[in-house]
Motif scaffolding. Structure first.
Motif, mmCIF file in Angstrom:
data_model
loop_
_atom_site.group_PDB
_atom_site.id
_atom_site.type_symbol
_atom_site.label_atom_id
_atom_site.label_comp_id
_atom_site.label_asym_id
_atom_site.label_seq_id
_atom_site.Cartn_x
_atom_site.Cartn_y
_atom_site.Cartn_z
ATOM 1 N N GLU A 90 0.829 -1.191 0.000
ATOM 2 C CA GLU A 90 0.000 0.000 0.000
ATOM 3 C C GLU A 90 0.874 1.257 0.000
ATOM 4 O O GLU A 90 1.894 1.313 0.686
ATOM 5 C CB GLU A 90 -0.910 0.006 1.227
ATOM 6 C CG GLU A 90 -1.906 -1.140 1.214
ATOM 7 C CD GLU A 90 -2.600 -1.312 2.550
ATOM 8 O OE1 GLU A 90 -2.149 -0.693 3.534
ATOM 9 O OE2 GLU A 90 -3.581 -2.069 2.610
ATOM 10 N N VAL A 91 0.465 2.233 -0.770
ATOM 11 C CA VAL A 91 1.180 3.500 -0.828
ATOM 12 C C VAL A 91 0.803 4.328 0.397
ATOM 13 O O VAL A 91 -0.382 4.538 0.667
ATOM 14 C CB VAL A 91 0.833 4.262 -2.126
ATOM 15 C CG1 VAL A 91 1.462 5.642 -2.123
ATOM 16 C CG2 VAL A 91 1.295 3.472 -3.343
ATOM 17 N N GLU A 92 1.788 4.784 1.117
ATOM 18 C CA GLU A 92 1.525 5.464 2.390
ATOM 19 C C GLU A 92 0.769 6.776 2.192
ATOM 20 O O GLU A 92 -0.188 7.062 2.900
ATOM 21 C CB GLU A 92 2.855 5.720 3.121
ATOM 22 C CG GLU A 92 2.701 6.205 4.544
ATOM 23 C CD GLU A 92 2.148 5.138 5.467
ATOM 24 O OE1 GLU A 92 1.702 5.503 6.559
ATOM 25 O OE2 GLU A 92 2.153 3.959 5.101
ATOM 26 N N GLU A 93 1.207 7.580 1.228
ATOM 27 C CA GLU A 93 0.543 8.838 0.933
ATOM 28 C C GLU A 93 0.548 9.044 -0.579
ATOM 29 O O GLU A 93 1.548 8.768 -1.236
ATOM 30 C CB GLU A 93 1.243 10.018 1.609
ATOM 31 C CG GLU A 93 1.189 9.985 3.128
ATOM 32 C CD GLU A 93 1.883 11.195 3.746
ATOM 33 O OE1 GLU A 93 2.436 12.004 2.991
ATOM 34 O OE2 GLU A 93 1.876 11.291 4.989
ATOM 35 N N ALA A 94 -0.552 9.561 -1.097
ATOM 36 C CA ALA A 94 -0.634 9.793 -2.535
ATOM 37 C C ALA A 94 -1.812 10.688 -2.849
ATOM 38 O O ALA A 94 -2.668 10.947 -1.996
ATOM 39 C CB ALA A 94 -0.767 8.464 -3.294
ATOM 40 N N GLU A 95 -1.852 11.164 -4.074
ATOM 41 C CA GLU A 95 -3.001 11.870 -4.615
ATOM 42 C C GLU A 95 -3.513 11.097 -5.813
ATOM 43 O O GLU A 95 -2.730 10.543 -6.591
ATOM 44 C CB GLU A 95 -2.636 13.293 -5.036
ATOM 45 C CG GLU A 95 -2.349 14.221 -3.880
ATOM 46 C CD GLU A 95 -2.008 15.623 -4.344
ATOM 47 O OE1 GLU A 95 -2.222 16.560 -3.565
ATOM 48 O OE2 GLU A 95 -1.538 15.777 -5.485
ATOM 49 N N VAL A 96 -4.816 11.076 -5.960
ATOM 50 C CA VAL A 96 -5.451 10.416 -7.099
ATOM 51 C C VAL A 96 -6.253 11.459 -7.856
ATOM 52 O O VAL A 96 -7.053 12.187 -7.255
ATOM 53 C CB VAL A 96 -6.368 9.263 -6.647
ATOM 54 C CG1 VAL A 96 -6.982 8.567 -7.862
ATOM 55 C CG2 VAL A 96 -5.600 8.261 -5.804
ATOM 56 N N PHE A 97 -6.049 11.519 -9.153
ATOM 57 C CA PHE A 97 -6.765 12.460 -10.001
ATOM 58 C C PHE A 97 -7.948 11.734 -10.626
ATOM 59 O O PHE A 97 -7.794 10.668 -11.213
ATOM 60 C CB PHE A 97 -5.836 13.026 -11.068
ATOM 61 C CG PHE A 97 -4.678 13.794 -10.482
ATOM 62 C CD1 PHE A 97 -4.789 15.148 -10.220
ATOM 63 C CD2 PHE A 97 -3.496 13.142 -10.143
ATOM 64 C CE1 PHE A 97 -3.733 15.849 -9.647
ATOM 65 C CE2 PHE A 97 -2.436 13.832 -9.579
ATOM 66 C CZ PHE A 97 -2.557 15.204 -9.331
ATOM 67 N N VAL A 98 -9.135 12.322 -10.479
ATOM 68 C CA VAL A 98 -10.378 11.676 -10.895
ATOM 69 C C VAL A 98 -11.135 12.614 -11.820
ATOM 70 O O VAL A 98 -11.160 13.830 -11.604
ATOM 71 C CB VAL A 98 -11.273 11.341 -9.678
ATOM 72 C CG1 VAL A 98 -12.492 10.537 -10.113
ATOM 73 C CG2 VAL A 98 -10.485 10.607 -8.607
#
Length: 268
Positions: free
Chosen positions: A195-203
């Motif tokens: 699992e990625v600890e911190e991230a942003e997802v563009f939707v």
């Protein structure tokens, strides 16, 4: 999902923010010809940047190292698109069972040389010493759609929410083909099985044009769709690869596409 499962990639393993650099860094999107099908086969389109963009006619530009088609009854695996490739540049395959269908692709990683200023900006580091930087680009893509086969009921299966073994993935923790408006949807972000600890997802909702930026923590993020439509998700990540003679960074581009039907269209 305990802390021990989380990957703490550290300062240099940061999310790739809005990618405005060369085409080498573009993500790839999978889109079926329809997200609810009564047919026993599906045509799959491949596109860059947005799944509504022009379909790539030459899939051989992006050879696969692993392709899977998963239903509640069976999973088929291939190491290439060859047997499904059509003359029009699309991929067409038989759907192996009723219910939700998940198609995933790990494209073969590509060694690319990109502008170092782009990489340093994305990785939020000081300027790199060289004008150009070598990356190994891993592209992975998922799409989820639904069958509507008269007389054949969907199996009771968690196929749409199951983890994959792709190099990186975004997968929903509830079946988007059965989603009801007004609910929240959790999504898990994974790179190399962790699992990625911190991230942003563009939707983006491709039907309405509305966009979101989701903040993930501990490998999970929450999304609240506000309208029916076709949704695409993207996140990108970079990891340094010290002492690798071929590349300075491993670069991951990950996408997910699905459609939330209007209430009257939803599969029951």
């Amino acid at each position: 999902m305990g802390v021990s499962m989380h990957v703490r990639f550290g300062f240099f393993s940061l999310l790739l923010a809005a990618v405005s650099g060369s085409q080498a860094q573009e993500a790839l999107f999978l889109t079926p010809d329809t997200f609810v099908t009564a047919s026993r086969e599906s045509r799959l389109l491949l596109s860059e940047t947005k799944s509504t963009g022009p379909a790539i006619k030459d899939w051989t530009r992006f050879p696969a190292r692993w392709v899977f088609i998963r239903t509640g009854l069976v999973q088929e695996n291939r190491d290439a698109f060859d047997e499904w490739l059509q003359q029009d540049g699309s991929v067409r395959f038989a759907i192996p069972g009723p219910g939700p269908v998940v198609v995933g692709v790990d494209f073969a990683p590509q060694l690319q040389t990109v502008d170092s200023t782009t990489v340093s900006r994305i990785a939020r580091q000081p300027s790199l010493p060289r004008r150009e930087t070598k990356i190994r680009h891993f592209r992975s893509a998922l799409t989820v759609f639904q069958t509507d086969w008269p007389g054949e009921q969907s199996p009771d299966s968690g196929v749409a929410t199951a983890k994959t073994s792709l190099a990186s993935s975004i997968h929903p923790l509830m079946d988007p083909t059965k989603f009801r408006m007004g609910s929240d949807m959790a999504l898990e972000l994974v790179v190399r099985g962790q699992e990625v600890e911190e991230a942003e997802v563009f939707v983006v909702n491709l039907t309405s044009g509305k966009t979101w930026v989701l903040k993930a923590q501990g490998g999970l993020c929450k999304f609240t769709p506000d309208a029916p439509g076709t949704y695409e998700f993207k996140f990108q990540y970079v990891l340094p690869v010290p002492d690798d003679p071929e590349a300075d960074f491993d670069f991951f581009s990950t996408t997910l596409t699905f459609s939330i039907p209007a209430q009257k269209e939803a599969i029951r």
